[in-house]
Motif scaffolding. Structure first.
Motif, short mmCIF file in Angstrom:
data_model
loop_
_atom_site.label_atom_id
_atom_site.label_comp_id
_atom_site.label_asym_id
_atom_site.label_seq_id
_atom_site.Cartn_x
_atom_site.Cartn_y
_atom_site.Cartn_z
N GLY A 136 0.79 -1.22 0.00
CA GLY A 136 0.00 0.00 0.00
C GLY A 136 0.82 1.26 0.00
O GLY A 136 0.28 2.38 0.05
N LEU A 137 2.15 1.12 -0.05
CA LEU A 137 3.03 2.29 -0.11
C LEU A 137 3.03 2.83 -1.55
O LEU A 137 2.91 2.06 -2.50
CB LEU A 137 4.45 1.92 0.29
N ASN A 138 3.19 4.16 -1.70
CA ASN A 138 3.27 4.68 -3.06
C ASN A 138 4.67 4.46 -3.62
O ASN A 138 5.63 4.21 -2.88
CB ASN A 138 2.85 6.16 -3.12
N LYS A 139 4.80 4.56 -4.92
CA LYS A 139 6.05 4.21 -5.58
C LYS A 139 7.21 5.12 -5.17
O LYS A 139 8.36 4.67 -5.07
CB LYS A 139 5.87 4.23 -7.10
N THR A 140 6.90 6.39 -4.90
CA THR A 140 7.95 7.32 -4.47
C THR A 140 8.53 6.90 -3.12
O THR A 140 9.75 6.89 -2.91
CB THR A 140 7.40 8.75 -4.38
N THR A 141 7.65 6.50 -2.21
CA THR A 141 8.09 6.04 -0.89
C THR A 141 8.91 4.77 -1.01
O THR A 141 9.95 4.61 -0.35
CB THR A 141 6.88 5.80 0.03
N VAL A 142 8.45 3.84 -1.85
CA VAL A 142 9.19 2.60 -2.06
C VAL A 142 10.60 2.89 -2.58
O VAL A 142 11.59 2.34 -2.10
CB VAL A 142 8.43 1.67 -3.03
N THR A 143 10.69 3.79 -3.55
CA THR A 143 12.00 4.14 -4.11
C THR A 143 12.92 4.72 -3.04
O THR A 143 14.10 4.38 -2.95
CB THR A 143 11.84 5.15 -5.26
N SER A 144 12.37 5.59 -2.19
CA SER A 144 13.15 6.20 -1.12
C SER A 144 13.63 5.15 -0.12
O SER A 144 14.79 5.13 0.30
CB SER A 144 12.31 7.26 -0.40
N LEU A 145 12.72 4.24 0.26
CA LEU A 145 13.08 3.20 1.23
C LEU A 145 14.09 2.21 0.66
O LEU A 145 15.00 1.76 1.36
CB LEU A 145 11.82 2.45 1.69
N VAL A 146 13.95 1.88 -0.61
CA VAL A 146 14.92 0.99 -1.25
C VAL A 146 16.31 1.62 -1.18
O VAL A 146 17.30 0.96 -0.84
CB VAL A 146 14.54 0.72 -2.72
N GLY A 147 16.39 2.91 -1.48
CA GLY A 147 17.68 3.59 -1.43
C GLY A 147 18.30 3.55 -0.05
O GLY A 147 19.50 3.29 0.10
N GLU A 148 17.48 3.78 0.99
CA GLU A 148 18.02 3.77 2.36
C GLU A 148 18.45 2.37 2.78
O GLU A 148 19.50 2.19 3.39
CB GLU A 148 16.99 4.32 3.33
N LEU A 149 17.63 1.36 2.45
CA LEU A 149 17.98 -0.01 2.83
C LEU A 149 19.21 -0.51 2.08
O LEU A 149 20.00 -1.29 2.62
CB LEU A 149 16.78 -0.93 2.60
N GLN A 150 19.38 -0.06 0.85
CA GLN A 150 20.60 -0.40 0.12
C GLN A 150 21.81 0.26 0.77
O GLN A 150 22.87 -0.33 0.89
CB GLN A 150 20.47 0.04 -1.34
N ALA A 151 21.64 1.51 1.22
CA ALA A 151 22.74 2.22 1.87
C ALA A 151 23.15 1.54 3.16
O ALA A 151 24.33 1.60 3.55
CB ALA A 151 22.33 3.67 2.15
N ARG A 152 22.22 0.88 3.81
CA ARG A 152 22.52 0.16 5.05
C ARG A 152 22.99 -1.27 4.78
O ARG A 152 23.27 -2.02 5.71
CB ARG A 152 21.30 0.15 5.98
#
Length: 392
Positions: free
Chosen positions: A21-37
Motif C-alpha cells: 500500500g506504499l506509493n512508488k515514491t516512498t518505495v524508491t526512497s526506502l529501497v535507497g536507504e535499505l541499500q545504503a545500510r
C-alpha cells in the motif's frame, strides 16, 4: 518494507508498492536507504511472463550484517552465526563442564567463544548486529539477568554486565533468554514444526526445558518464566534435584537420569572423568547397548514412560498440535516415541491426545543457538535503522 521482502522473497518495486500500500515514491526512497545500510539489493532483470520492459527484483542482502547466537549448557558452549539472509557463517560446539566450572569460569569461557566468533565475522567483513545467549534457567530478559539456572549453579547472574566487563563491546546489543524458548522459536521458524502455530518443544539435556508457541507467538508468561516443567514434582519419593526439590520431572527424563540408569559408573557427579559433550555420552550409551548391556534398553524405556506421563499434562494444559523432541530425545526418538505415545494415549484427554503427536527435531543440540540468531535478525527486520549506513 524490509520485513515484507524477507517474507515475500524476490519481488519488484511495483509489487512491493501494490502489496504494502506504499506509493512508488516512498518505495524508491526506502529501497535507497535499505541499500545504503547494506540490507537490500536489486537483482535482475525479473520476468513474470508479461510484456514490456522486465523489472529488477528486490531481495535481502545483509551479507555484511551478522547475527550471533550462543548457548551455554551443562556440557558445552555452542556458537552459531548467520548473515541477515540466513547464510551460515559460524557453527561450532565446544565441550565444557559448566556444572563444575562455576559461574566466573563459565562466563570467561563464554566470552572466549564470543570473541573467537566475532573475530571470524570480522575476517569475513561482517558487522555484528547483535548477540543473544541461551541459558537453561529462569531469565529476566529485560535486565539480562539469569535469576536461577539450577543445573549450572547460577543464581542472580547479571550476564550482560559480566560479558561487557569481559571485553564484549558495549556497542553490540546483547540479550539473554531461556534455551527452550529459543529452541521452540527455531523449530517454529525453520525446524520440523515450521509454521505450526501451536507447539510444545521439549529440550532433552541434563535438565529438561519446555518452549511453547501459542497462536504463532512465543508464550513466556508474565515474567518470562513459563515452561519450567523440568522442575514440576512428579515423584515425591524420587531422586533429589539440582533445584533443591525431590522427584522433579527432569530427574526422570533428563540426560543425567538416562546416564545414571544406563551407565551408572559414568554418571554425572560420580567424580570419574567426565565425557564433555552430550553426543559422546550418547555414543557411549549406544556402545554399551551394542555390547548387550540390558540396562540401556531398560533405561530408555523408563525415560519414555515418564516422558509420556509428563507430556500428557502438557497437552492437557496447552493443547498443542505437535510436541517436538529436541536434544538427546531426538537422537533416541525411534525408541522413546512409541513408549511415550502409549503413556500419552493412556493419560491424556482423548480428544486432545488424538490430535497431537511427537516429532523429532532435526536441529540437534544447536536448536537454541539457532533460535538465538533469529531473535537478532527479527530485531533488525523490525528496526533497520539499528544498522549504520555503509554506502551513503
Amino acid at each position: 518494507m524490509l520485513r515484507h521482502v524477507s517474507e515475500r522473497g524476490q519481488c519488484s518495486r511495483s509489487a512491493v508498492a501494490v502489496e504494502t500500500g506504499l506509493n512508488k515514491t516512498t518505495v524508491t526512497s526506502l529501497v535507497g536507504e535499505l541499500q545504503a545500510r547494506g540490507l537490500l539489493k536489486e537483482i535482475g532483470p525479473q520476468r513474470a511472463g508479461s510484456v514490456g520492459r522486465p523489472s529488477r527484483a528486490l531481495t535481502l542482502d545483509g551479507s555484511g550484517v551478522g547475527a550471533l547466537g550462543l548457548e551455554v549448557n551443562v556440557d558445552y558452549v555452542a556458537a552459531f552465526a548467520t548473515d541477515l539472509a540466513g547464510r551460515v557463517l559460524v557453527d561450532r560446539r565446544i565441550g565444557f563442564d559448566a556444572m563444575s566450572a562455576g559461574t566466573a569460569r563459565s562466563l570467561d569461557k563464554l566470552a572466549q567463544v564470543i570473541g573467537k566468533a566475532v573475530a571470524d565475522l570480522d575476517r569475513l567483513g561482517v558487522a555484528l548486529a547483535g548477540i543473544t545467549v541461551a541459558v537453561p534457567g529462569l531469565v529476566d530478559a529485560a535486565t539480562g539477568t539469569v535469576v536461577v539456572a539450577p543445573n549450572l549453579g547460577w543464581y542472580r547472574v547479571s550476564m550482560v554486565d559480566r560479558l561487557v566487563s569481559a571485553g564484549i563491546s558495549a556497542d553490540v546489543p546483547i540479550t539473554i533468554d531461556n534455551d527452550a524458548n529459543l529452541a521452540a522459536l527455531a523449530e517454529y521458524t525453520s525446524g520440523v514444526a515450521m509454521g505450526t502455530s501451536d507447539l510444545v518443544y521439549l529440550a532433552g539435556e541434563v535438565g529438561v526445558g519446555c518452549g511453547i508457541i501459542a497462536g504463532g507467538r512465543p508464550f513466556s508468561g508474565a515474567d518470562g518464566f513459563a515452561g519450567e516443567v523440568g522442575h514440576v514434582m512428579v515423584d515425591p519419593s524420587g531422586e533429589p534435584c539440582g533445584c533443591g526439590s525431590t522427584g522433579c520431572w527432569e530427574t526422570k527424563v533428563g540426560l543425567a537420569a538416562l546416564v545414571r540408569m544406563a551407565v551408572p559408573d559414568h554418571a554425572y557427579g560420580t567424580g570419574r572423568p567426565l565425557v564433555r559433550d552430550p553426543e559422546e555420552r550418547l555414543a557411549e550409551i549406544e556402545q554399551r547397548r551394542a555390547e548387550g548391556d540390558p540396562r540401556v534398553d531398560a533405561a530408555i524405556a523408563e525415560v519414555g514412560r515418564w516422558l509420556g506421563r509428563g507430556t500428557a499434562l502438557l497437552i492437557n494444559l496447552f493443547n498443542p498440535r505437535i510436541v517436538v523432541l529436541g536434544g538427546y530425545f531426538a537422537r533416541l526418538a525411534d525408541r522413546l516415541i512409541p513408549v511415550a505415545q502409549t503413556e500419552l494415549d493412556r493419560l491424556g484427554m482423548t480428544v486432545v491426545a488424538d490430535r497431537c503427536g511427537f516429532v523429532a527435531s532435526t536441529l540437534g543440540f544447536g536448536a537454541a543457538s539457532r533460535g538465538a540468531v533469529n531473535v537478532v535478525i527479527q530485531r533488525v527486520l523490525s528496526d533497520p535503522t539499528t544498522i549504520a549506513i555503509r554506502h551513503p
